[in-house]
Design an enzyme around this catalytic site. Structure first.
Site, short mmCIF file in Angstrom:
data_model
loop_
_atom_site.label_atom_id
_atom_site.label_comp_id
_atom_site.label_asym_id
_atom_site.label_seq_id
_atom_site.Cartn_x
_atom_site.Cartn_y
_atom_site.Cartn_z
N GLU A 213 -31.60 -3.17 15.23
CA GLU A 213 -30.34 -2.67 15.78
C GLU A 213 -29.98 -2.83 16.97
O GLU A 213 -28.60 -2.63 17.08
CB GLU A 213 -30.24 -0.96 15.12
CG GLU A 213 -28.68 -0.79 14.48
CD GLU A 213 -28.66 0.66 14.43
OE1 GLU A 213 -27.34 0.94 13.77
OE2 GLU A 213 -28.83 1.24 14.99
N TRP B 27 0.78 -1.11 0.07
CA TRP B 27 0.02 -0.43 -0.38
C TRP B 27 1.05 1.18 -0.29
O TRP B 27 -0.01 2.49 0.48
CB TRP B 27 -0.56 0.22 0.53
CG TRP B 27 -1.49 -1.21 1.22
CD1 TRP B 27 -3.11 -0.58 0.73
CD2 TRP B 27 -2.44 -1.89 1.53
NE1 TRP B 27 -4.18 -1.88 0.69
CE2 TRP B 27 -3.34 -2.79 1.33
CE3 TRP B 27 -1.03 -3.26 1.72
CZ2 TRP B 27 -3.98 -3.74 1.08
CZ3 TRP B 27 -1.43 -4.54 2.00
CH2 TRP B 27 -3.24 -4.42 1.56
N ASP C 74 -11.85 -13.75 4.12
CA ASP C 74 -10.86 -12.63 3.76
C ASP C 74 -9.50 -13.10 3.55
O ASP C 74 -8.62 -12.93 4.52
CB ASP C 74 -11.02 -11.08 4.18
CG ASP C 74 -10.93 -9.46 3.93
OD1 ASP C 74 -9.84 -9.59 2.91
OD2 ASP C 74 -11.37 -8.81 5.04
N HIS D 251 -13.75 -1.34 1.30
CA HIS D 251 -12.88 -2.46 1.18
C HIS D 251 -13.47 -3.98 0.86
O HIS D 251 -14.67 -4.14 1.31
CB HIS D 251 -12.57 -2.97 2.59
CG HIS D 251 -11.70 -4.41 3.15
ND1 HIS D 251 -10.77 -4.06 3.07
CD2 HIS D 251 -11.85 -4.77 4.44
CE1 HIS D 251 -9.91 -5.87 2.97
NE2 HIS D 251 -10.47 -5.95 4.01
N CYS E 41 -6.61 -4.96 -1.41
CA CYS E 41 -8.24 -5.76 -1.36
C CYS E 41 -8.46 -6.38 -2.20
O CYS E 41 -8.60 -8.03 -2.00
CB CYS E 41 -8.54 -5.23 -0.56
SG CYS E 41 -9.49 -3.60 -0.78
N ASP F 235 -18.86 3.10 15.46
CA ASP F 235 -19.16 4.45 14.64
C ASP F 235 -18.23 5.49 15.02
O ASP F 235 -17.08 4.82 15.00
CB ASP F 235 -19.89 4.98 16.13
CG ASP F 235 -21.12 4.47 16.47
OD1 ASP F 235 -22.02 3.98 15.35
OD2 ASP F 235 -21.32 4.41 18.23
N TYR G 10 -6.52 4.92 -0.98
CA TYR G 10 -8.01 4.10 -0.45
C TYR G 10 -8.17 3.06 0.73
O TYR G 10 -9.11 3.65 1.46
CB TYR G 10 -8.89 3.35 -1.01
CG TYR G 10 -8.48 1.48 -1.13
CD1 TYR G 10 -8.94 0.71 -0.99
CD2 TYR G 10 -6.64 1.18 -1.33
CE1 TYR G 10 -8.42 -0.77 -0.05
CE2 TYR G 10 -7.06 0.26 -1.18
CZ TYR G 10 -7.37 -0.82 -0.85
OH TYR G 10 -6.63 -1.62 0.05
N ASN H 209 -19.71 -2.12 11.09
CA ASN H 209 -20.87 -1.43 12.58
C ASN H 209 -20.10 -0.40 13.29
O ASN H 209 -20.93 0.58 14.57
CB ASN H 209 -21.30 -2.53 13.75
CG ASN H 209 -21.96 -3.02 12.73
OD1 ASN H 209 -23.45 -2.73 12.72
ND2 ASN H 209 -22.63 -4.45 12.63
N GLU I 125 -30.30 1.63 10.22
CA GLU I 125 -30.12 2.63 11.34
C GLU I 125 -31.18 3.01 12.09
O GLU I 125 -32.42 3.39 12.17
CB GLU I 125 -29.57 3.60 10.58
CG GLU I 125 -28.41 3.02 10.10
CD GLU I 125 -26.55 2.08 11.09
OE1 GLU I 125 -26.82 2.80 11.92
OE2 GLU I 125 -25.75 1.93 10.22
#
Length: 627
Positions: free
Chosen positions: A394, A182, A300, A277, A218, A342, A460, A340, A389
Site C-alpha cells: 500500500e 439530491w 460511472d 457510492h 447513484c 485520508d 447519503y 484511498n 491498509e
C-alpha cells in the site's frame, strides 16, 4: 382498520414532452451526414444475380423449389442458445457479431450438391421492433447511442460505447436518460428510492424520444447502466464503495475542522464523505493500455466531475487503480481518490491557522462490494482496488500515485493514549436509542476528556440536513480503564427531521485535559423503515395466472399522504403502480394484482412504497417459475 381509511387516487396523466430545437445540418462541414442511427438507412438494395438465369420456365421435374426458410429463432433452438440471447423477449433472431449462426432451408426434393445451385442473400435493413430482456429495452439502448450521434462505425469499440454511455445516462450536458436530484424535493418526478427496476426508465426515455426521466441518484444510475451494458452483451456488474470520498482537487484529503477545544466546526467543514457510492464495472480488453490492465473497468454515470468536458467517468482500469498507475485513461485519479483518501482532522487556532491533530487512513473505501454470482449474497472485492491498509504494498502504491500528482498528508503524529469508538446500532424508525461512546485509557495515569457529541441527519452523500442531538459530557478515566458513556436520542427529536434513507451521522470529538491530544470517532447509524409484505399465490408455471398481494400497515401516529406504491417482476410481471391519497395511523392496506409469467426460472417480485413523510420502504419475494 382496513382499506376503507386508505383513499386511492387514479394515476395522473404524464405531462406532454417539451419541444426540441431542430437539428443543425451537416452541410458545409462534411460531404455527407454520418450514419449514427439504425433508422437512417431506409433503402433495401436490389438483388443482383451472380449467375446465368434461365430465359424461360425451368423443367418442372428438375427445378429446385424452396419450401421454407427457418432461422432457428426460438429461445430453445441452437442460435439463441449459442449466442446467449434466449432471454430476450423477441420473436426475431438476435445474434452477436463475429459468431456463426445456422439457417435451415427446406426444399421440395433432396438437395444434390453436384447439380443444384442456390443463393442466400442477407440484406441489412433498418433495425426496428427488436427487444431485449423486457419488451422494448434493446430498442431503448440503441436509441441512447442514436441520441448521442454515435457513428455506427464506432459501436464495435467497447471503450467508446461505455464512455459515450457514461455521459448519456445522465442529463447534465446532453439531455441524457436521467436527471439527478439530491435535494429531497421530487415534486415533478419519481423519487429515486421509488424505482423498482430499469425497464420503466428506459422505455419512458425512448418513448418520449429523448426527454430526460426524473429522478435519479447513484444507485439508479448504476442499475440502468448495468441493464444497458448487459443488454448490449458487455459483461457488467454494480459495485458499492462504502464511505466513498468525493475528492474534486486530487489531494486525497477529506478535511474536518475543529475549534481549539476540539469541537466540530460545521461552518468551515465543507468536504463530505458519501455513506456509499454505486458505480459499474464492465469487463473488456484494453488494447490502448499496457498488458495487464484489461479486465474489470470502472464506469460511472453519476454526474460528479467532468471528463473531457462532459459529466462522465471511465472506463478506468481496476488493476491500474490498485497499483497506483493513475496516469492511464480514463479518470483513474478520481476513482483512486474515492477509495484511498485520508480523513484529516484539523484544529483551528485563534489566529486562523490549521494544525493537523489526527489522520484516519482507514475510514474511506472501507469496503467495496458487488453481488455474488448465482445467489443474493455479497462478494467483497476490496482487495481488487487496494492492498491491505498499512502493508508495504500500500505504501508503494501511494508513493506511485504521488508521482502522478496526488497529494497526501504526511504529518507524523504521536499515538494518543486515549481512544474512543462508537459501536454499530440497529434502530427502528421512531424508537428511542442510546449512542454508546466506548473510551479506553491506555496510559498508567488518570485522564479527563472534554467531549463534544454531535448527531446530525445527513443525506447519503454526507451532506448535513439538521442537527438532532448535541451533548458535552466530561469523562474521567482511571489508569488503563475502559468506560462507556451513553447519549440518549429520542424518537421525537429526529422523526420530523429525517430525510430519505434515514441516516444520522454521529461525530464525537474531544480534548484530553492532561495532554492536549484530540480524540475523534465517527459512525453513521441508519434508521430502519418498516417493510412491505409481498405474497404470491397460484401455480408457478409459464402462462398460468397467478396473484400477488402487497400489504402495509402505517405504524406511525401521523397520516401518510399521497402514497405511491409500485410493483415489478423481471420476466414475469410488467411494472404496475397504485396511489393512495391517505393512509391513516394504524391503517392497513392490501393491493392485489394478477400476472402470467412469461418465462421459466428463478426471479423476484419487488414492491416499493414512497411518500414525502416516508421514503425507501421495500418488500420482495422470490419464486421459481416452471416451464
Amino acid at each position: 382498520m382496513a382499506d376503507q381509511e386508505a383513499r386511492e387516487n387514479p394515476t395522473p396523466a404524464a405531462p406532454p414532452a417539451a419541444a426540441r430545437p431542430k437539428r443543425v445540418s451537416h452541410r458545409g462541414r462534411t460531404a455527407g451526414a454520418k450514419v449514427s442511427s439504425n433508422q437512417q438507412e431506409g433503402k433495401v438494395e436490389e438483388f443482383e444475380p451472380f449467375m446465368l438465369l434461365p430465359r424461360g420456365p425451368p423443367p418442372l421435374k428438375e427445378f429446385l423449389d424452396i419450401w421454407d426458410v427457418d432461422v432457428l429463432k426460438q429461445p430453445q433452438e441452437i442460435n439463441k442458445q449459442g449466442h446467449h440471447t434466449h432471454l430476450y423477449s423477441s420473436d426475431f433472431l438476435i445474434v452477436r457479431r463475429t459468431l456463426e449462426f445456422q439457417i435451415k432451408i427446406t426444399f421440395d426434393r433432396p438437395y444434390k450438391p453436384a447439380e443444384d445451385k442456390f443463393a442466400v442473400e442477407f440484406v441489412i435493413v433498418p433495425f426496428k421492433s427488436v427487444v431485449s430482456f423486457e419488451f422494448g429495452v434493446l430498442d431503448a439502448c440503441l436509441f441512447i447511442m442514436d441520441k448521442a450521434d454515435m457513428p455506427l462505425s464506432n459501436r464495435g469499440d467497447v471503450i467508446k460505447v461505455t464512455r459515450v454511455a457514461s455521459a448519456m445516462l445522465n442529463s447534465r450536458d446532453d439531455d441524457g436518460v436521467l436527471v439527478g436530484n439530491w435535494s429531497g424535493d421530487y415534486t415533478y418526478g419519481v423519487p429515486p428510492t421509488s424505482w423498482t427496476g430499469s425497464v420503466e426508465i428506459l422505455l419512458d426515455y425512448a418513448g418520449s424520444r429523448g426527454t430526460p426521466v426524473c429522478y435519479a441518484q447513484c444507485w439508479v444510475y448504476a442499475a440502468v447502466f448495468n441493464t444497458f451494458l448487459r443488454c448490449l452483451g458487455i459483461p457488467g456488474r454494480v459495485v458499492t464503495n462504502f464511505f466513498s470520498a468525493h475528492d474534486n482537487d486530487g489531494n486525497l484529503k477529506m478535511d474536518i475542522i475543529l475549534d481549539e477545544n476540539g469541537k466540530l466546526d460545521r461552518n468551515r467543514t465543507k468536504d463530505s464523505i458519501w455513506n456509499y457510492h454505486c458505480w459499474n464495472e464492465c469487463f473488456m480488453a484494453r488494447s490502448d493500455l499496457p498488458s495487464g490492465f484489461g479486465g474489470w473497468q470502472v464506469v460511472d454515470a453519476t454526474p460528479q466531475e467532468t471528463s473531457d468536458g462532459m459529466f462522465r467517468c471511465g472506463p478506468a482500469s481496476v488493476a491500474a487503480v490498485k497499483h497506483g498507475q493513475i496516469c492511464y485513461p480514463f479518470d483513474a485519479p478520481f476513482v483512486f481518490a474515492e477509495v484511498n483518501s485520508d480523513v484529516i482532522f484539523y484544529r483551528r487556532q485563534k489566529d486562523g491557522t490549521l494544525e493537523v491533530v489526527k489522520v484516519n487512513p482507514t475510514h474511506v473505501g472501507r469496503m467495496v462490494l458487488t453481488k455474488a454470482v448465482l445467489h443474493d449474497g455479497r462478494r467483497d472485492i476490496t482487495d481488487q482496488y487496494k492492498f491491505p491498509e498499512g502493508s508495504p504494498e500500500e505504501r508503494r502504491v501511494l508513493e506511485k500515485a504521488e508521482e502522478f500528482g496526488c497529494q497526501r498528508e504526511k504529518a507524523s503524529l504521536p499515538q494518543s493514549d486515549v481512544e474512543v469508538e462508537i459501536p454499530t446500532l440497529d434502530v427502528r424508525v421512531g424508537d428511542n436509542f442510546d449512542v454508546t461512546l466506548q473510551f479506553k485509557n491506555h496510559s498508567d495515569q488518570r485522564r479527563t476528556a472534554d467531549v463534544y457529541v454531535t448527531g446530525t441527519v445527513v443525506y447519503y452523500t454526507g451532506v448535513p440536513s439538521a442537527e438532532v442531538v448535541f451533548k458535552t459530557p466530561k469523562v474521567k478515566l482511571d489508569p488503563l480503564q475502559s468506560k462507556d458513556e451513553k447519549v440518549l436520542v429520542r424518537g421525537e427529536d429526529y422523526m420530523h427531521k429525517l430525510v430519505e434513507q434515514a441516516n444520522i451521522h454521529f461525530i464525537a470529538t474531544g480534548k484530553i485535559k492532561e495532554t492536549g491530544q484530540i480524540i475523534t470517532a465517527m459512525k453513521v447509524i441508519t434508521i430502519h423503515n418498516p417493510k412491505l409484505i409481498v405474497k404470491v399465490t397460484g401455480s408457478p408455471r409459464v402462462s398460468e395466472e397467478m396473484y400477488v398481494s402487497v400489504e402495509f400497515t402505517n405504524p406511525f401516529k401521523f397520516n401518510l399522504e399521497n402514497v405511491d406504491l409500485r410493483m415489478e417482476g423481471p420476466g414475469i410481471m410488467p411494472f404496475k403502480r397504485k396511489q393512495y391519497s391517505l393512509i391513516a395511523p394504524g391503517t392497513s392496506i392490501t393491493w392485489t394484482e394478477t400476472f402470467s409469467p412469461r418465462r421459466a426460472g428463478s426471479t423476484k417480485l419487488i414492491a416499493s412504497l414512497d411518500c414525502a413523510a416516508l421514503r425507501q420502504v421495500y418488500g420482495e419475494t422470490e419464486l421459481t417459475i416452471q416451464q
